[in-house]
Design an enzyme around this catalytic site. Structure first.
Site, PDB file in Angstrom:
ATOM      1  N   HIS A 141      38.706  36.856  36.991  1.00 46.63           N
ATOM      2  CA  HIS A 141      39.841  36.836  37.909  1.00 46.63           C
ATOM      3  C   HIS A 141      40.762  35.711  37.444  1.00 46.63           C
ATOM      4  CE1 HIS A 141      41.941  35.896  41.730  1.00 46.63           C
ATOM      5  NE2 HIS A 141      41.641  37.125  42.097  1.00 46.63           N
ATOM      6  N   ASP A 218      31.624  31.746  39.289  1.00 43.42           N
ATOM      7  CA  ASP A 218      32.568  32.202  40.303  1.00 43.42           C
ATOM      8  C   ASP A 218      31.858  33.309  41.080  1.00 43.42           C
ATOM      9  OD1 ASP A 218      34.391  33.661  41.711  1.00 43.42           O
ATOM     10  OD2 ASP A 218      35.853  33.823  40.103  1.00 43.42           O
ATOM     11  N   GLN A 221      32.761  37.464  44.311  1.00 41.73           N
ATOM     12  CA  GLN A 221      32.377  38.868  44.514  1.00 41.73           C
ATOM     13  C   GLN A 221      30.862  39.045  44.559  1.00 41.73           C
ATOM     14  OE1 GLN A 221      34.462  41.102  45.333  1.00 41.73           O
ATOM     15  NE2 GLN A 221      36.379  40.105  44.764  1.00 41.73           N
ATOM     16  N   LYS A 244      35.534  36.930  52.045  1.00 45.47           N
ATOM     17  CA  LYS A 244      34.971  38.133  51.417  1.00 45.47           C
ATOM     18  C   LYS A 244      33.552  38.409  51.925  1.00 45.47           C
ATOM     19  CE  LYS A 244      37.494  37.333  47.087  1.00 45.47           C
ATOM     20  NZ  LYS A 244      38.665  38.216  47.102  1.00 45.47           N
ATOM     21  N   CYS A 382      44.470  40.991  39.907  1.00 43.84           N
ATOM     22  CA  CYS A 382      44.455  39.602  39.418  1.00 43.84           C
ATOM     23  C   CYS A 382      43.466  39.447  38.273  1.00 43.84           C
ATOM     24  CB  CYS A 382      44.126  38.602  40.531  1.00 43.84           C
ATOM     25  SG  CYS A 382      45.257  38.683  41.903  1.00 43.84           S
TER      26      CYS A 382
END
Ligand code: 7TS
Length: 424
Positions: A141, A218, A221, A244, A382
């Site tokens: 991302h 990261d 997700q 999220k 993104c």
């Protein structure tokens, strides 16, 4: 009315994975899911952008504001102490959620973006020198590219990227080649937002650590879909966003190993991050407060704690099992649509279905689906390097969550067929 926040810990006794989730009951927890869009029942398939909120989260924020709201870490008065207790209880919930060794290793940020920027601006700027390298992957991302690019530009260092294959998986041999004596950090998505690929992060961390390279994951997700144990993984930093994972927006978590956080300079200066200030010298506060300057997002933190409790109450193993069933059904159904190509076919995926349909622009697809009540994201997500890798300017992305159903996948497929009839 009580002035005491709910300080019970995030659920530790997990329900058995043998028991399937009662999806109707789960859906009733989310007030927004009963609304209509263009006269159709809402089919919300844009969860990778942001997920909807259960009553427990809405209620936690309401009760904070109605019953015990005050600033934290400041007053000796009852409300300030109650707010502080709730704030710190949420930190412990985040610690247990990630299985971090200590709440000192949990820093609240605005979200994943700010967490990565914090590490880039402090750890990155203090470690990266001219001629050094920062390694990312071709799956990232933008928020795990640009902060590193900024550090590299400032320092005269080089940003490198490990390539991905046609299925959207990182090519591990190529990644290994890019882990050199110059690499100062590997910053990697745990799960790709554009494709859903779950990276083999345990193996990659081992590869990086064998070469003395620290790793930031990261987890934006991953956290809502995959069980995370930062101690078992051994990652040096882990970032995720509240919004999220059924929590509020504007709040996120950075986990960092205490030994690294201790030696990092602060990110922002201000109140709460100091022990003492004079015009000659300021002494910084201990962890984690050194990295939390100013009045924080108190309601966001309390709401995030409630979201983590809610997820723990169902169990990420059961959430993952349900979503995997939807991924299988969705993949099968989409493959039956003529002219449709799924972008991202990794062996290990979360329930993200990114696709293009011959003759139908993704934005037209998104608009037709919206008229059917179906919310998807269209665009580059993104993650422009991913789009470039697959030679497409954009995709349509359906990203699923625990409250989605097989019937909703049927509505998605019918909508796609309608768009084909109109445009293709
Ligand atoms: N990293 C990944 C892998 C993401 O998917 C996102 C947001 C971020 C970082 C940034 O998170 P934030 O909470 O700080 O904004 N991803 C998306 C998406 O896929 N669609 O909208 C936002």
């Amino acid at each position: 009315m009580s002035a005491s926040p709910d300080l019970r810990p995030a659920t530790e006794v997990r329900p058995s994975s043998a028991v399937a989730i009662d999806i109707s009951a789960v859906r009733r927890d989310f007030p927004i899911l009963s609304r209509q869009v263009h006269g159709r029942p809402l089919v919300y398939l844009d969860n990778a952008a942001s997920s909807q909120k259960p009553r427990a989260v809405i209620e936690a924020e309401r009760s904070l504001y109605e019953e015990y709201y005050a600033n934290v870490h400041r007053g000796v008065h009852t409300l300030s102490m109650a707010s502080t207790d709730a704030y710190e209880a949420a930190r412990s919930k985040a610690q247990r959620f990630l299985n971090a060794g200590s709440p000192r290793e949990i820093i609240f940020t605005r979200g994943t973006t700010e967490a990565i920027n914090l590490v880039a601006a402090t750890f990155g700027r203090s470690r990266v020198r001219a001629g050094d390298e920062v390694l990312v992957s071709g799956l990232e991302h933008h928020s795990n590219i640009v902060p590193w690019q900024m550090v590299c530009e400032e320092k005269g260092a080089r940003l490198r990227a490990a390539p991905i294959n046609d299925d959207g998986e990182i090519v591990l041999d190529e990644l290994a080649k890019r882990l050199t004596t110059r690499t100062r950090i590997l910053a990697l998505a745990h799960v790709s937002n554009a494709l859903g690929t779950v990276n083999p992060v345990a193996q990659i961390i081992e590869m990086a650590h064998a070469r003395g390279v620290p790793v930031l994951l990261d987890g934006a997700q991953a956290a809502p879909h995959v069980e995370v144990d930062v101690q078992a993984l051994g990652c040096d930093f882990y970032a995720f966003s509240g919004h999220k994972i059924y929590g509020p927006s504007g709040i996120g978590v950075l986990y960092g190993k205490a030994s690294l956080l201790e030696e990092m300079p602060p990110y922002q200066g201000g109140g709460d991050m100091i022990l003492s200030v004079s015009f000659e010298k300021t002494t910084y506060n201990e962890l984690p407060y050194k990295f939390e300057a100013g009045t924080p997002n108190i309601a966001g933190v309390v709401g995030l704690g409630a979201a983590l409790d809610w997820v723990g109450g169902i169990g990420l193993d059961r959430i993952a099992a349900h979503e995997h069933g939807l991924l299988e059904q969705g993949t099968r159904r989409l493959q039956e649509v003529p002219g449709l190509k799924i972008i991202g076919t990794a062996r290990d995926k979360v329930a993200v279905l990114s696709f293009v349909v011959e003759g139908v622009h993704p934005h037209d697809m998104g608009t037709v689906l919206d008229y059917e009540g179906v919310a998807v994201r269209t665009g580059h997500h993104c993650a422009q390097p991913v789009m470039e890798r697959f030679g497409v300017p954009a995709t349509t992305r359906a990203s699923l969550a625990v409250y989605n159903t097989k019937e909703e996948i049927d509505v998605l497929v019918e909508g796609i067929q309608k768009a084909r009839e109109m445009f293709a």
